[in-house]
Motif scaffolding. Structure first.
Motif, PDB file in Angstrom:
ATOM      1  N   THR A   1       0.840  -1.200   0.000  1.00  9.38           N
ATOM      2  CA  THR A   1       0.000   0.000   0.000  1.00  9.38           C
ATOM      3  C   THR A   1       0.880   1.257   0.000  1.00  9.38           C
ATOM      4  OG1 THR A   1      -1.773  -1.214   1.086  1.00  9.38           O
ATOM      5  CG2 THR A   1      -1.904   1.177   1.174  1.00  9.38           C
ATOM      6  N   ASN A   2       1.954   1.216   0.780  1.00 16.32           N
ATOM      7  CA  ASN A   2       2.851   2.379   0.794  1.00 16.32           C
ATOM      8  C   ASN A   2       3.459   2.637  -0.582  1.00 16.32           C
ATOM      9  OD1 ASN A   2       2.342   2.747   3.464  1.00 16.32           O
ATOM     10  ND2 ASN A   2       4.254   1.815   4.180  1.00 16.32           N
ATOM     11  N   ARG A   3       3.794   1.548  -1.289  1.00 10.91           N
ATOM     12  CA  ARG A   3       4.355   1.691  -2.629  1.00 10.91           C
ATOM     13  C   ARG A   3       3.343   2.382  -3.560  1.00 10.91           C
ATOM     14  NH1 ARG A   3       4.806  -1.042  -7.693  1.00 10.91           N
ATOM     15  NH2 ARG A   3       3.016  -2.344  -7.201  1.00 10.91           N
ATOM     16  N   LEU A   4       2.079   1.949  -3.461  1.00  8.97           N
ATOM     17  CA  LEU A   4       1.039   2.522  -4.315  1.00  8.97           C
ATOM     18  C   LEU A   4       0.766   3.978  -3.953  1.00  8.97           C
ATOM     19  CD1 LEU A   4      -1.357  -0.571  -4.330  1.00  8.97           C
ATOM     20  CD2 LEU A   4       0.053   0.227  -6.237  1.00  8.97           C
ATOM     21  N   VAL A   5       0.747   4.265  -2.651  1.00 11.49           N
ATOM     22  CA  VAL A   5       0.526   5.636  -2.189  1.00 11.49           C
ATOM     23  C   VAL A   5       1.639   6.535  -2.732  1.00 11.49           C
ATOM     24  CG1 VAL A   5       0.539   7.132  -0.158  1.00 11.49           C
ATOM     25  CG2 VAL A   5      -0.789   5.001  -0.133  1.00 11.49           C
ATOM     26  N   ALA A   6       2.884   6.038  -2.672  1.00 12.24           N
ATOM     27  CA  ALA A   6       4.020   6.838  -3.145  1.00 12.24           C
ATOM     28  C   ALA A   6       3.906   7.118  -4.645  1.00 12.24           C
ATOM     29  CB  ALA A   6       5.334   6.126  -2.835  1.00 12.24           C
ATOM     30  N   LEU A   7       3.471   6.120  -5.419  1.00 17.83           N
ATOM     31  CA  LEU A   7       3.278   6.324  -6.860  1.00 17.83           C
ATOM     32  C   LEU A   7       2.237   7.422  -7.101  1.00 17.83           C
ATOM     33  CD1 LEU A   7       3.204   2.659  -8.278  1.00 17.83           C
ATOM     34  CD2 LEU A   7       4.858   4.431  -8.859  1.00 17.83           C
ATOM     35  N   ALA A   8       1.105   7.283  -6.416  1.00 19.30           N
ATOM     36  CA  ALA A   8       0.007   8.245  -6.610  1.00 19.30           C
ATOM     37  C   ALA A   8       0.445   9.647  -6.209  1.00 19.30           C
ATOM     38  CB  ALA A   8      -1.212   7.821  -5.814  1.00 19.30           C
ATOM     39  N   LYS A   9       1.050   9.762  -5.033  1.00 24.31           N
ATOM     40  CA  LYS A   9       1.415  11.091  -4.532  1.00 24.31           C
ATOM     41  C   LYS A   9       2.605  11.659  -5.291  1.00 24.31           C
ATOM     42  CE  LYS A   9      -1.204  10.791  -0.428  1.00 24.31           C
ATOM     43  NZ  LYS A   9      -1.416  10.920   1.012  1.00 24.31           N
ATOM     44  N   GLY A  10       3.373  10.778  -5.952  1.00 22.82           N
ATOM     45  CA  GLY A  10       4.429  11.258  -6.843  1.00 22.82           C
ATOM     46  C   GLY A  10       3.845  11.966  -8.050  1.00 22.82           C
ATOM     47  N   ILE A  11       2.595  11.666  -8.356  1.00 24.84           N
ATOM     48  CA  ILE A  11       1.924  12.295  -9.502  1.00 24.84           C
ATOM     49  C   ILE A  11       1.101  13.493  -9.061  1.00 24.84           C
ATOM     50  CG2 ILE A  11       0.108  11.948 -11.232  1.00 24.84           C
ATOM     51  CD1 ILE A  11       1.177   9.101 -11.603  1.00 24.84           C
ATOM     52  N   SER A  12       0.348  13.332  -7.981  1.00 26.94           N
ATOM     53  CA  SER A  12      -0.518  14.426  -7.535  1.00 26.94           C
ATOM     54  C   SER A  12      -0.877  14.211  -6.068  1.00 26.94           C
ATOM     55  CB  SER A  12      -1.793  14.437  -8.390  1.00 26.94           C
ATOM     56  OG  SER A  12      -2.752  15.308  -7.829  1.00 26.94           O
ATOM     57  N   ASP A  13      -0.798  15.278  -5.294  1.00 28.11           N
ATOM     58  CA  ASP A  13      -1.127  15.165  -3.880  1.00 28.11           C
ATOM     59  C   ASP A  13      -2.011  16.324  -3.469  1.00 28.11           C
ATOM     60  OD1 ASP A  13      -1.232  14.307  -1.329  1.00 28.11           O
ATOM     61  OD2 ASP A  13       0.846  14.751  -0.823  1.00 28.11           O
ATOM     62  N   PRO A  14      -3.282  16.119  -3.085  1.00 36.03           N
ATOM     63  CA  PRO A  14      -3.919  14.802  -2.981  1.00 36.03           C
ATOM     64  C   PRO A  14      -4.351  14.275  -4.351  1.00 36.03           C
ATOM     65  CG  PRO A  14      -5.502  16.518  -2.434  1.00 36.03           C
ATOM     66  CD  PRO A  14      -4.193  17.218  -2.688  1.00 36.03           C
ATOM     67  N   PRO A  15      -4.283  12.970  -4.546  1.00 36.56           N
ATOM     68  CA  PRO A  15      -4.785  12.399  -5.797  1.00 36.56           C
ATOM     69  C   PRO A  15      -6.311  12.393  -5.806  1.00 36.56           C
ATOM     70  CG  PRO A  15      -3.901  10.680  -4.373  1.00 36.56           C
ATOM     71  CD  PRO A  15      -3.715  11.970  -3.641  1.00 36.56           C
ATOM     72  N   LYS A  16      -6.893  12.413  -6.996  1.00 30.88           N
ATOM     73  CA  LYS A  16      -8.355  12.332  -7.145  1.00 30.88           C
ATOM     74  C   LYS A  16      -8.867  11.069  -6.412  1.00 30.88           C
ATOM     75  CE  LYS A  16     -12.191  13.370  -9.654  1.00 30.88           C
ATOM     76  NZ  LYS A  16     -12.822  14.690  -9.845  1.00 30.88           N
ATOM     77  N   PRO A  17      -9.784  11.248  -5.455  1.00 32.74           N
ATOM     78  CA  PRO A  17     -10.159  10.108  -4.598  1.00 32.74           C
ATOM     79  C   PRO A  17     -10.675   8.877  -5.340  1.00 32.74           C
ATOM     80  CG  PRO A  17     -10.919  12.157  -3.633  1.00 32.74           C
ATOM     81  CD  PRO A  17     -10.398  12.502  -5.001  1.00 32.74           C
ATOM     82  N   ARG A  18     -11.535   9.074  -6.342  1.00 29.56           N
ATOM     83  CA  ARG A  18     -12.065   7.901  -7.064  1.00 29.56           C
ATOM     84  C   ARG A  18     -10.932   7.084  -7.667  1.00 29.56           C
ATOM     85  NH1 ARG A  18     -13.062   6.171 -12.145  1.00 29.56           N
ATOM     86  NH2 ARG A  18     -14.894   4.863 -12.492  1.00 29.56           N
ATOM     87  N   GLU A  19      -9.953   7.755  -8.251  1.00 30.20           N
ATOM     88  CA  GLU A  19      -8.867   7.063  -8.935  1.00 30.20           C
ATOM     89  C   GLU A  19      -7.887   6.467  -7.929  1.00 30.20           C
ATOM     90  OE1 GLU A  19      -9.599   6.661 -11.859  1.00 30.20           O
ATOM     91  OE2 GLU A  19     -11.148   8.217 -11.938  1.00 30.20           O
ATOM     92  N   TYR A  20      -7.704   7.178  -6.833  1.00 34.45           N
ATOM     93  CA  TYR A  20      -6.832   6.698  -5.753  1.00 34.45           C
ATOM     94  C   TYR A  20      -7.355   5.364  -5.220  1.00 34.45           C
ATOM     95  CZ  TYR A  20      -3.922   7.467  -1.521  1.00 34.45           C
ATOM     96  OH  TYR A  20      -2.999   7.385  -0.521  1.00 34.45           O
ATOM     97  N   ASP A  21      -8.662   5.264  -5.058  1.00 31.77           N
ATOM     98  CA  ASP A  21      -9.259   4.019  -4.567  1.00 31.77           C
ATOM     99  C   ASP A  21      -9.075   2.872  -5.556  1.00 31.77           C
ATOM    100  OD1 ASP A  21      -9.973   5.152  -2.222  1.00 31.77           O
ATOM    101  OD2 ASP A  21     -12.140   4.995  -2.487  1.00 31.77           O
ATOM    102  N   ALA A  22      -9.261   3.174  -6.857  1.00 34.03           N
ATOM    103  CA  ALA A  22      -9.074   2.136  -7.880  1.00 34.03           C
ATOM    104  C   ALA A  22      -7.640   1.624  -7.815  1.00 34.03           C
ATOM    105  CB  ALA A  22      -9.389   2.698  -9.267  1.00 34.03           C
ATOM    106  N   LEU A  23      -6.714   2.545  -7.570  1.00 32.04           N
ATOM    107  CA  LEU A  23      -5.293   2.179  -7.472  1.00 32.04           C
ATOM    108  C   LEU A  23      -5.027   1.339  -6.220  1.00 32.04           C
ATOM    109  CD1 LEU A  23      -2.281   2.679  -8.366  1.00 32.04           C
ATOM    110  CD2 LEU A  23      -2.323   4.645  -6.832  1.00 32.04           C
TER     111      LEU A  23
END
Lengths: 410, 410
Positions: free
Chosen positions: A47-69
């Motif tokens: 989960t930390n790896r995925l969070v880092a990928l998402a937040k490397g792109i945008s912080d906060p990431p769009k919630p709907r897409e963050y959940d799919a990830l």
């Protein structure tokens, strides 16, 4: 023959070897004649790896897409565990939250379970198949992938146990049960054999990390016996969380919970009139920020009041901004905040029939010159907020003052 | 304003930076007024990581569970790309194969698309939202997650383009088009501006790795113009794969495809009577193993025959075992196999009206003393199987013999 829901957390499924070990434990339970539903978390670190990928792109990431990830983390584990079970000759089928239709609302990143369709699981169980379900996730009515927020896999397990009317919901984790307090802070902390839902709820809500609060709420509401066990120790029976019974009532204090995850916010000098608490806290709630303690003081000789509340530290900045807007609207005097606080709670159903617990607590803290910033009480809990730096000291002295290291005599 | 389906492969989405770059390309296309559907693969390395996890537990892993596991790779990418698009102000929604109901059969690990529900995508496009779909995956009628097998993301892109009647399906990859042959083997290989579906199909089926064969089949069947482009070069127009037109017919040979992914199996001395090919190959097909070349020789002065065919090298052991069983049933003489072979194919629609291509090919190989083990021809292709070690040499001399480095004069 019983129907058992087992849940294994991220550390328990953190490697191929550990997944094989979980498969062995599942098979052992099945060989005792039980029907087994397994709920798993993402492999630790995933989960930390995925969070880092998402937040490397945008912080906060769009919630709907963050959940799919994020939902992919658990999906990896269900696939691997089902592969392991099948390879060991145990029929198994994996399911995402969407596939067994764990229907939630659409509050992405912190969705709530509304309904579970048990048809598919019952069909598999009737055929002797182990059902492996991804924790932490569901789908909303439009088919969007949602996640349940922190510790959501526990909630999934209990919700499945409730839907299936399971005989026991076993939460396997890296600790072997519920302790009087965190043994890392107080080495003499003692494992409890049994604790009531109500106490566990208060322990969890006050930061005991063993179980997620919503899972305990669910378990209490649907009377699902919940057992916390270690994935790694074979012989411990863990702690059973169950309805209150006669033996429990003898115990004054079951445990001391604490956390450093909160932050304190105060709105000063708001007009003291009906509806003011709603106007302040409604705006916070609309932003989907959970409020924990709420304390309102009366200012003598003034028609204004101060309102203090605590939120999760992650929500602190957002809550502060919202509170500033509210303060402007209400023409309040000021907004203050502090995220260097800690909360400590004494929990015990015995408190209901015993006076003097609060005064003993305050005296113990006073003797160490620890200032109490906020106090909040419930029937079976007394919580205080103190400066974060005194946390360990406070927990240690309270554990000693209430003799928690000793097995209670009935 | 056109409707364009863009597909980005694993290398194109292999890092956060590259996903940002893909988002920029998508936004640029959208700013030209186009409606965009994006199909993405798993980040490069991710599928291998998941395969290693699964095979570390069990090899072969249970197919249904393996698919549930592998499907997470693309789901990670759709989440990340949608996050990147949203962060750049471009409305986007991600969908798994199941969420846009890419309905497939239930042949796990190599499922075929049966139907696509375009409602959700059309609704999003009408609202100006970029639709981001996970390639390579679908669901069967029972809601089980399926994957499409090797290169399945291309197939997803073309199938979506067909379902949506898109104006063009653009396949972004790490090469900038279709070449006369692999430039790593023949440095003078030339990029083709245009190639017909039929030729591309033969190129793909003979191992040209640019596109997956099923995607070209789909594109040809539904007349979806397909363009292969580089994700990294901005100014190349790539290669357009489209219906045959007048200019194409002038070209004798379009390209030389080759592969080392196959293995050869021969069943010797089977009774030469009607239905025997079916009896042999039916058993292979039932095991879901795809057969490529099939050659049957007549033995003079015997009532038995030999049947040779090629399969993917991954299926070699399994096919060999099945063939041994079949040989026993049919009282055949022997089963032989070789997985150190390579296949080379000359492809060109001009072949239809020109004699002499085959003899020129055989002469060229003979001059290099390369023995031809199998020959198979179609209207626009001549394929030969040779010893793997002569592959590069054979491709080089054929490329030269047919002047493929030169731009054809019309």
């Amino acid at each position: 023959m019983a129907l058992i829901v087992q849940k294994y957390g991220g550390t328990s499924v953190g490697s191929i070897e550990r997944i094989q070990h979980v498969a062995d434990k599942v098979i052992a339970a099945r060989q005792q004649g039980h029907d087994i539903v397994v709920v798993v978390s993402a492999m630790s670190g995933e989960t930390n790896r995925l969070v880092a990928l998402a937040k490397g792109i945008s912080d906060p990431p769009k919630p709907r897409e963050y959940d799919a990830l994020l939902a992919t983390g658990e999906q990896v584990t269900i696939g691997l565990l089902a592969i392991a079970l099948e390879a060991k000759g145990c029929p198994a089928r994996s399911y995402t939250g969407g596939q067994v239709r764990i229907l939630t609302d659409n509050a992405f990143t912190k969705a709530r379970i509304l309904e579970i369709d048990d048809q598919t699981m019952r069909r598999d169980l009737a055929q002797g198949t182990v059902v492996v379900v991804a924790g932490f996730q569901g789908v909303d009515a439009d088919g969007n992938i949602t996640t349940l927020g922190r510790g959501g896999s526990d909630t999934t397990a209990v919700a499945l146990a409730a839907a299936l009317k399971a005989d026991e919901c076993q939460i396997y984790t890296d600790v072997d049960g519920v302790y009087t307090t965190d043994p890392r802070v107080v080495p003499t902390a003692r494992r409890l054999d049994k604790i009531s839902f109500e106490e566990m709820l208060e322990m969890a809500s006050s930061g005991s990390k063993v179980l997620q609060i919503r899972s305990v709420e669910f378990a209490g509401k649907y009377n699902v016996p919940l057992r916390v066990l270690s994935s790694f120790e074979e012989n411990s029976k863990g702690t059973l969380i169950a309805p209150e019974d006669a033996s429990m009532e003898q115990v004054l204090i079951s445990g001391i919970a604490f956390n450093r995850d909160e932050a304190k916010l105060t709105i000063l000098g708001v007009p003291d009139k009906p509806g003011i608490a709603y106007q302040v806290l409604g705006g916070i709630a609309e932003a989907n920020i959970e409020v924990d303690m709420i304390v309102q003081n009366i200012r003598t000789g003034s028609d204004t009041t101060d309102l203090t509340f605590t939120v999760h530290r992650n929500d602190y900045k957002k809550a502060f901004g919202i509170l500033q807007d509210i303060a402007k609207q209400l023409q309040a005097q000021d907004v203050q905040g502090d995220d260097k606080i800690a909360k400590i709670a004494l929990v015990g159903i015995g408190m209901r029939s015993h006076a003097g617990v609060a005064s003993q607590m305050f005296k113990t803290l006073a003797e160490e010159r620890i200032n109490i910033q906020l106090i909040s009480t419930s029937e079976i809990k007394i919580s205080v907020v103190i400066d974060e730096k005194y946390l360990e000291l406070a927990v240690r002295v309270l554990h000693q003052a209430f003799d928690l290291e000793k097995i209670p005599t009935l």
